[in-house]
Scaffold this motif. Structure first.
Motif, PDB file in Angstrom:
ATOM      1  N   UNK A 224       0.655  -0.839   0.011  1.00 16.80           N
ATOM      2  CA  UNK A 224      -0.269   0.111  -0.025  1.00 16.80           C
ATOM      3  C   UNK A 224       0.966   1.021  -0.556  1.00 16.80           C
ATOM      4  N   UNK A 225       2.513   1.257   0.715  1.00 12.14           N
ATOM      5  CA  UNK A 225       3.043   2.479   0.477  1.00 12.14           C
ATOM      6  C   UNK A 225       3.483   2.967  -0.605  1.00 12.14           C
ATOM      7  N   UNK A 226       3.613   1.394  -1.606  1.00  7.76           N
ATOM      8  CA  UNK A 226       4.193   1.827  -3.183  1.00  7.76           C
ATOM      9  C   UNK A 226       3.973   2.304  -4.190  1.00  7.76           C
ATOM     10  N   UNK A 227       2.048   1.232  -4.187  1.00  7.80           N
ATOM     11  CA  UNK A 227       1.496   1.773  -4.581  1.00  7.80           C
ATOM     12  C   UNK A 227       1.523   0.361  -5.556  1.00  7.80           C
ATOM     13  N   UNK A 228       1.354  -0.868  -5.018  1.00  4.55           N
ATOM     14  CA  UNK A 228       2.098  -1.815  -6.569  1.00  4.55           C
ATOM     15  C   UNK A 228       1.125  -2.787  -5.847  1.00  4.55           C
ATOM     16  N   UNK A 229       1.254  -4.032  -7.012  1.00  6.99           N
ATOM     17  CA  UNK A 229       0.882  -5.104  -6.421  1.00  6.99           C
ATOM     18  C   UNK A 229       1.634  -5.788  -6.871  1.00  6.99           C
ATOM     19  N   UNK A 230       1.791  -7.003  -6.516  1.00  6.68           N
ATOM     20  CA  UNK A 230       2.533  -8.652  -7.405  1.00  6.68           C
ATOM     21  C   UNK A 230       1.495 -10.000  -7.861  1.00  6.68           C
ATOM     22  N   UNK A 231       2.256 -10.770  -8.473  1.00  9.27           N
ATOM     23  CA  UNK A 231       1.844 -11.792  -9.168  1.00  9.27           C
ATOM     24  C   UNK A 231       2.423 -12.595  -9.263  1.00  9.27           C
ATOM     25  N   UNK A 232       3.702 -13.365  -7.474  1.00  9.92           N
ATOM     26  CA  UNK A 232       4.007 -14.480  -7.931  1.00  9.92           C
ATOM     27  C   UNK A 232       3.519 -15.494  -8.847  1.00  9.92           C
ATOM     28  N   UNK A 233       4.121 -15.947  -9.038  1.00  6.76           N
ATOM     29  CA  UNK A 233       3.760 -17.419 -10.137  1.00  6.76           C
ATOM     30  C   UNK A 233       4.706 -18.748 -10.418  1.00  6.76           C
ATOM     31  N   UNK A 234       4.233 -19.300  -9.641  1.00  6.35           N
ATOM     32  CA  UNK A 234       5.295 -20.974  -9.408  1.00  6.35           C
ATOM     33  C   UNK A 234       5.217 -21.941 -10.257  1.00  6.35           C
ATOM     34  N   UNK A 235       5.711 -22.739 -10.394  1.00  9.88           N
ATOM     35  CA  UNK A 235       5.294 -24.348 -11.357  1.00  9.88           C
ATOM     36  C   UNK A 235       4.167 -23.874 -12.431  1.00  9.88           C
ATOM     37  N   UNK A 236       4.612 -22.738 -13.019  1.00 14.67           N
ATOM     38  CA  UNK A 236       4.170 -22.635 -14.305  1.00 14.67           C
ATOM     39  C   UNK A 236       4.121 -23.373 -15.644  1.00 14.67           C
ATOM     40  N   UNK A 237       2.893 -23.593 -15.925  1.00 17.78           N
ATOM     41  CA  UNK A 237       2.677 -24.958 -17.088  1.00 17.78           C
ATOM     42  C   UNK A 237       2.292 -23.861 -18.710  1.00 17.78           C
ATOM     43  N   UNK A 238       2.233 -24.762 -19.375  1.00 17.64           N
ATOM     44  CA  UNK A 238       2.410 -23.718 -20.699  1.00 17.64           C
ATOM     45  C   UNK A 238       0.657 -23.417 -20.277  1.00 17.64           C
ATOM     46  N   UNK A 239       0.008 -24.106 -20.352  1.00 16.45           N
ATOM     47  CA  UNK A 239      -1.603 -23.581 -19.945  1.00 16.45           C
ATOM     48  C   UNK A 239      -1.894 -22.292 -18.886  1.00 16.45           C
ATOM     49  N   UNK A 240      -0.549 -21.697 -18.707  1.00 15.69           N
ATOM     50  CA  UNK A 240      -0.443 -19.966 -18.624  1.00 15.69           C
ATOM     51  C   UNK A 240      -0.396 -19.216 -19.076  1.00 15.69           C
ATOM     52  N   UNK A 241       0.382 -19.774 -20.201  1.00 14.99           N
ATOM     53  CA  UNK A 241       0.724 -18.719 -21.027  1.00 14.99           C
ATOM     54  C   UNK A 241      -0.170 -17.658 -21.537  1.00 14.99           C
ATOM     55  N   UNK A 242      -0.533 -16.170 -21.596  1.00 13.67           N
ATOM     56  CA  UNK A 242      -0.831 -15.494 -21.775  1.00 13.67           C
ATOM     57  C   UNK A 242      -0.803 -13.765 -21.308  1.00 13.67           C
ATOM     58  N   UNK A 243      -1.568 -12.522 -22.199  1.00 12.74           N
ATOM     59  CA  UNK A 243      -0.825 -11.456 -21.601  1.00 12.74           C
ATOM     60  C   UNK A 243      -2.070 -11.424 -20.868  1.00 12.74           C
ATOM     61  N   UNK A 244      -0.741 -11.024 -19.093  1.00  9.80           N
ATOM     62  CA  UNK A 244      -1.818 -10.645 -17.863  1.00  9.80           C
ATOM     63  C   UNK A 244      -1.906  -9.223 -17.885  1.00  9.80           C
ATOM     64  N   UNK A 245      -2.730  -8.988 -17.696  1.00  8.11           N
ATOM     65  CA  UNK A 245      -3.523  -7.068 -16.983  1.00  8.11           C
ATOM     66  C   UNK A 245      -3.539  -7.099 -15.718  1.00  8.11           C
ATOM     67  N   UNK A 246      -3.313  -6.175 -15.256  1.00  9.47           N
ATOM     68  CA  UNK A 246      -3.340  -5.358 -13.695  1.00  9.47           C
ATOM     69  C   UNK A 246      -4.589  -4.741 -14.077  1.00  9.47           C
ATOM     70  N   UNK A 247      -5.438  -4.519 -13.013  1.00  5.81           N
ATOM     71  CA  UNK A 247      -6.605  -4.318 -13.001  1.00  5.81           C
ATOM     72  C   UNK A 247      -7.052  -3.441 -11.479  1.00  5.81           C
ATOM     73  N   UNK A 248      -7.576  -2.265 -10.853  1.00  5.29           N
ATOM     74  CA  UNK A 248      -7.752  -1.627 -10.389  1.00  5.29           C
ATOM     75  C   UNK A 248      -9.656  -1.474 -10.177  1.00  5.29           C
ATOM     76  N   UNK A 249     -10.339  -1.381  -9.238  1.00  5.51           N
ATOM     77  CA  UNK A 249     -11.641  -0.483  -8.887  1.00  5.51           C
ATOM     78  C   UNK A 249     -11.248   0.331  -7.465  1.00  5.51           C
ATOM     79  N   UNK A 250     -11.714   1.479  -7.730  1.00  4.13           N
ATOM     80  CA  UNK A 250     -12.288   2.223  -6.715  1.00  4.13           C
ATOM     81  C   UNK A 250     -13.590   2.422  -5.599  1.00  4.13           C
ATOM     82  N   UNK A 251     -14.353   1.495  -5.269  1.00  6.30           N
ATOM     83  CA  UNK A 251     -15.111   0.888  -4.518  1.00  6.30           C
ATOM     84  C   UNK A 251     -16.069  -0.101  -4.884  1.00  6.30           C
ATOM     85  N   UNK A 252     -16.986  -1.006  -4.004  1.00  8.23           N
ATOM     86  CA  UNK A 252     -16.849  -2.325  -4.688  1.00  8.23           C
ATOM     87  C   UNK A 252     -18.385  -2.247  -4.674  1.00  8.23           C
ATOM     88  N   UNK A 253     -18.812  -3.218  -5.868  1.00  7.60           N
ATOM     89  CA  UNK A 253     -19.442  -3.602  -6.920  1.00  7.60           C
ATOM     90  C   UNK A 253     -19.655  -4.503  -6.289  1.00  7.60           C
TER      91      UNK A 253
END
Length: 124
Positions: free
Chosen positions: A73-102
């Motif tokens: 929260x201090x650095x305004x970052x979100x991370x995704x640690x991905x282990x044991x990767x598989x060929x099916x994980x191949x993709x373009x990865x997008x991060x997203x943010x929402x401003x309020x609960x919907x």
């Protein structure tokens, strides 16, 4: 508000990779952030999400136990640690943010801002 995703690349099956997403621009309220991915010829799918305040997490069944989402929260970052990767994980990865609960964290339509995507390729 801009979301900048980074960390993608080409790895072999079984390898690990860490994606990062930096939120910049004017200050805005934030309810949660998430990662989605889109494989070639397929729809965009939910991967993982985290609530900004409490840090509660949610994962797609396909990545549960292999991927870990976290936020700084201090650095305004979100991370995704991905282990044991598989060929099916191949993709373009997008991060997203929402401003309020919907609604559910796994639903893309409830997110207000999106990053440009970073490509992850898992291949031997």
């Amino acid at each position: 508000v801009q979301l900048q995703a980074s960390g993608g690349g080409l790895v072999q099956p079984g390898d690990s990779l860490r994606l990062s997403c930096l939120a910049s621009g004017r200050t805005f309220s934030r309810d949660g952030m998430a990662w989605f991915r889109q494989a070639p010829g397929k729809e965009r799918d939910f991967v993982a999400a985290i609530t900004w305040g409490a840090g509660n997490t949610l994962y797609a069944d396909s990545v549960k136990g292999r991927f870990t989402i976290s936020r700084d929260t201090a650095k305004n970052t979100v991370a995704l640690q991905m282990n044991s990767l598989k060929p099916d994980d191949t993709a373009v990865y997008y991060c997203a943010s929402r401003t309020a609960y919907r609604g559910n964290l796994y639903q893309a339509e409830f997110y207000d801002y999106w990053g440009q995507g970073t490509l992850v390729t898992v291949s031997s």
